[in-house]
Design an enzyme around this catalytic site. Structure first.
Site, mmCIF file in Angstrom:
data_model
loop_
_atom_site.group_PDB
_atom_site.id
_atom_site.type_symbol
_atom_site.label_atom_id
_atom_site.label_comp_id
_atom_site.label_asym_id
_atom_site.label_seq_id
_atom_site.Cartn_x
_atom_site.Cartn_y
_atom_site.Cartn_z
ATOM 1 N N ASP A 180 64.807 -11.221 1.271
ATOM 2 C CA ASP A 180 65.810 -10.379 1.920
ATOM 3 C C ASP A 180 65.903 -10.649 3.410
ATOM 4 O O ASP A 180 65.020 -11.236 3.997
ATOM 5 C CB ASP A 180 65.396 -8.907 1.770
ATOM 6 N N ILE A 226 61.452 1.699 -2.498
ATOM 7 C CA ILE A 226 61.979 2.660 -1.527
ATOM 8 C C ILE A 226 63.225 2.053 -0.904
ATOM 9 O O ILE A 226 63.130 1.079 -0.147
ATOM 10 C CB ILE A 226 60.926 3.001 -0.456
ATOM 11 N N GLY A 284 61.738 -6.355 1.817
ATOM 12 C CA GLY A 284 61.135 -5.662 2.959
ATOM 13 C C GLY A 284 60.511 -4.346 2.526
ATOM 14 O O GLY A 284 60.988 -3.689 1.601
ATOM 15 N N ALA A 299 58.641 0.941 5.482
ATOM 16 C CA ALA A 299 58.896 0.947 6.932
ATOM 17 C C ALA A 299 58.424 2.240 7.587
ATOM 18 O O ALA A 299 57.885 2.222 8.691
ATOM 19 C CB ALA A 299 60.388 0.723 7.189
ATOM 20 N N PRO A 304 0.836 -1.210 0.000
ATOM 21 C CA PRO A 304 0.000 0.000 0.000
ATOM 22 C C PRO A 304 0.864 1.251 0.000
ATOM 23 O O PRO A 304 0.497 2.254 -0.594
ATOM 24 C CB PRO A 304 -0.803 -0.125 1.298
ATOM 25 N N MET A 330 68.000 3.279 7.519
ATOM 26 C CA MET A 330 69.382 2.775 7.602
ATOM 27 C C MET A 330 70.290 3.754 8.337
ATOM 28 O O MET A 330 71.438 3.930 7.966
ATOM 29 C CB MET A 330 69.935 2.513 6.194
ATOM 30 N N LYS A 347 71.481 -9.411 2.580
ATOM 31 C CA LYS A 347 72.842 -8.963 2.831
ATOM 32 C C LYS A 347 73.229 -9.382 4.238
ATOM 33 O O LYS A 347 72.487 -9.150 5.179
ATOM 34 C CB LYS A 347 72.914 -7.454 2.708
ATOM 35 N N PRO A 375 56.449 -3.918 6.418
ATOM 36 C CA PRO A 375 57.446 -3.697 7.463
ATOM 37 C C PRO A 375 57.701 -4.901 8.364
ATOM 38 O O PRO A 375 58.629 -4.866 9.163
ATOM 39 C CB PRO A 375 56.845 -2.543 8.272
ATOM 40 N N ASP A 421 58.656 -1.547 0.780
ATOM 41 C CA ASP A 421 58.254 -1.362 -0.611
ATOM 42 C C ASP A 421 59.489 -1.570 -1.495
ATOM 43 O O ASP A 421 60.571 -1.099 -1.155
ATOM 44 C CB ASP A 421 57.709 0.052 -0.806
HETATM 45 N N1 SAH Z 1 62.437 -1.148 1.078
HETATM 46 C C1 SAH Z 1 62.406 -0.986 2.511
HETATM 47 C C2 SAH Z 1 63.612 -0.278 3.060
HETATM 48 C C3 SAH Z 1 64.895 -1.024 2.883
HETATM 49 S S1 SAH Z 1 66.240 -0.176 3.567
HETATM 50 C C4 SAH Z 1 61.119 -0.249 2.892
HETATM 51 O O1 SAH Z 1 60.428 0.266 2.020
HETATM 52 O O2 SAH Z 1 60.814 -0.210 4.072
HETATM 53 C C5 SAH Z 1 66.406 -0.946 5.124
HETATM 54 C C6 SAH Z 1 66.007 -0.004 6.215
HETATM 55 O O3 SAH Z 1 64.604 0.079 6.324
HETATM 56 C C7 SAH Z 1 66.453 -0.441 7.592
HETATM 57 O O4 SAH Z 1 67.790 -0.113 7.839
HETATM 58 C C8 SAH Z 1 65.524 0.360 8.468
HETATM 59 O O5 SAH Z 1 65.942 1.693 8.546
HETATM 60 C C9 SAH Z 1 64.253 0.345 7.665
HETATM 61 N N2 SAH Z 1 63.316 -0.706 8.113
HETATM 62 C C10 SAH Z 1 62.869 -1.739 7.404
HETATM 63 N N3 SAH Z 1 61.988 -2.460 8.131
HETATM 64 C C11 SAH Z 1 61.873 -1.851 9.301
HETATM 65 C C12 SAH Z 1 61.122 -2.094 10.473
HETATM 66 N N4 SAH Z 1 60.289 -3.125 10.569
HETATM 67 N N5 SAH Z 1 61.260 -1.234 11.507
HETATM 68 C C13 SAH Z 1 62.073 -0.186 11.437
HETATM 69 N N6 SAH Z 1 62.813 0.096 10.362
HETATM 70 C C14 SAH Z 1 62.718 -0.729 9.313
#
Ligand code: SAH
Length: 480
Positions: free
Chosen positions: A255, A315, A310, A341, A43, A391, A277, A232, A312
């Site tokens: 890595d 980066i 690790g 990170a 309705p 780093m 490394k 990360p 991206d």
């Molecule tokens: N491609 C990576 C970075 C590689 S260079 C990214 O995009 O995160 C490696 C550096 O990344 C390390 O020396 C540290 O400074 C940083 N890193 C990577 N993982 C991390 C984490 N879980 N906590 C803190 N620093 C981190």
């Protein structure tokens, strides 16, 4: 099994929805997606429905329900919220052998609506025989998260090529061929939104399948490298695409930064090779050239290679070099971004990297530049920005000294975040003058240094800054 799951073809079929409220509206929406001719009997109508009736999508009979409304119906849905009307719809439908659903009343229904994941033409339906609809929806969410969003595009891509493949390949070869398409490069391309790449991969695979009896196995044409950002550390921060490709990879080159919890998400049968490394090793690391060679060799063997990095890949990850070398060797590849990170650490430590009024830009810098005079330290020391050093742990003193010399104030908030997003995460908050002191010295790699007013913003926002005695140095170590 209490109910048989089936998929009904409803195009142009008369489906009667009794009720004009919100629930009726939702059912009508769903039915319209199948191309059904939906007739609403009520309705009065909810306002959502009125405009759709006006536009001609739906037919409305502004009447009380009468059994004759179900004449010629393919399905009936009772969504009135009125028990006696729902019961009348149920009786009339049963008398006419029309399947009926009474919303929220499985005992009056002869069919029930499943929870669905719609990646048309792929549709997944989940039901619990009306016993636990909330559980069905939970299952649906799990499936929703696991299935790529472009699954429908993949189904269409395959559908469009079915008859062509039927002509090109014998019955026995066809199934193996489609298996390779679904698990291989073609599907990965479609799911990543790269249809031209998918077409090329498909044609190459078809050619190979046609030639399998000849000496040319063509395997070399079929391998592919996925450059995948692992995020990360917390495996739940992997992207859905990363997970999907890790489940397909034959070989995983990973890595040092990739923790075991992430590796566990790779396919069980995959070969995992550590190419990280190693500090202190004779040559310092697995030479980058060896990594390139491994990627190329495995891809040429026809394998799907996940190069897992690790954060991206682009980066500070040497992803750029790897992509270049792959392109130069004609190896197909796909880059899957990861949470870098800095983003993981900022989120985990409650540090907004930009904040209105406090920080208008954010810069990612490699700590390797601590001794580098080519870097514009003055611009990094300016106010109203955030600077994140990757780093940088080993060069902390030098970085801090450079920033102070370039004009950054001693009181500028700074934080060190070690193993961000992992169970062992540690956060040290302090000031630029004190971060390299006692607390900071205890931090080891992998860790990030974040410098800027934003470091004090969220976590310390409510509490007034407490002056830190010089001898307590880096003040707060928060195991998180
Ligand atoms: N491609 C990576 C970075 C590689 S260079 C990214 O995009 O995160 C490696 C550096 O990344 C390390 O020396 C540290 O400074 C940083 N890193 C990577 N993982 C991390 C984490 N879980 N906590 C803190 N620093 C981190």
């Amino acid at each position: 099994m209490d109910y048989l799951p089936v998929f009904l073809q409803l195009r142009s079929a008369r489906v009667v929805v009794v009720g004009g409220g919100r629930i009726a509206s939702r059912k009508a929406d769903l039915l319209l997606r199948t191309g059904a001719r939906v007739v609403l009997v009520a309705p009065q109508l909810h306002e959502d429905l009125r405009s759709r009736v006006a536009s001609g999508e739906l037919t409305h009979l502004a009447e009380s329900f009468a059994p004759a409304h179900l004449d010629g119906a393919t399905l009936a849905i009772a969504a009135t919220g009125l028990e006696h009307v729902n019961a009348a719809v149920c009786d009339a439908a049963r008398a006419r052998n029309v399947p009926v659903n009474v919303v929220d009343d499985a005992s009056l229904s002869t069919f029930i609506f499943p929870a669905i994941v719609d990646r048309s033409p792929v549709v997944v339906a989940v039901g619990s025989a009306g016993q636990a609809p909330v559980l069905s929806r939970w299952v649906r969410e799990q499936i929703e998260a696991a299935l790529p969003s472009r699954l429908g595009a993949l189904a269409r891509f395959m559908g469009e090529r079915r008859s062509g493949v039927q002509r090109a390949l014998g019955a026995a070869a066809r199934r193996a061929f489609w298996e390779r398409i679904v698990r291989g490069r073609t599907a990965a391309r479609v799911l990543a939104g790269d249809e031209p790449g998918a077409r090329r991969a498909f044609e190459a695979q078809l050619l190979v399948s046609q030639l399998t009896t000849s000496a040319v196995t063509g395997d070399s044409a079929l391998g592919e490298v996925y450059l995948i950002g692992a995020g990360p550390g917390d495996p739940d921060l992997l992207t859905l695409r990363a997970l999907q490709l890790l489940q397909q990879a034959d070989v995983v080159l990973y890595d040092r930064l990739v923790p075991p919890a992430v590796l566990e998400r790779t396919r069980r049968e995959a070969r995992r090779i550590f190419v990280g490394k190693v500090h202190g090793a004779a040559d310092g690391h697995t030479p980058q050239a060896d990594i390139h060679e491994l990627m190329i060799r495995f891809a040429r063997q026809g394998l799907k290679v996940a190069r897992l990095k690790g954060g991206d890949p682009f980066i500070f990850g040497r992803g750029g070099e790897e992509v270049e070398i792959l392109a130069r060797h004609g190896i197909p590849h796909l880059v899957v971004p990861g949470i870098t990170a800095a983003l993981g650490a900022a989120a985990a430590a409650d540090i907004p990297l930009t904040l209105r009024g406090l920080s208008q830009s954010v810069t990612f810098v490699t700590g390797h530049v601590a001794q580098d005079d080519s870097l514009d330290w003055r611009s990094l020391a300016r106010a109203r920005q955030t600077v994140v050093f990757y780093m940088g742990v080993g060069k902390l003193e030098a970085i801090v000294q450079r920033l102070r010399a370039a004009g950054a104030p001693d009181t500028l908030p700074a934080a060190l975040i070690e193993r961000a997003t992992m169970p062992e995460q540690r956060v040290v908050r302090s000031t630029l003058a004190q971060i390299a002191g006692r607390g900071g010295a205890g931090i080891s790699s992998p860790a990030l240094l974040i410098v800027g007013e934003v470091v004090g913003a969220a976590a310390g926002a409510e509490t007034a800054p407490v002056p830190v005695p010089a001898d307590t140095a880096a003040d707060l170590i928060q195991p998180t």
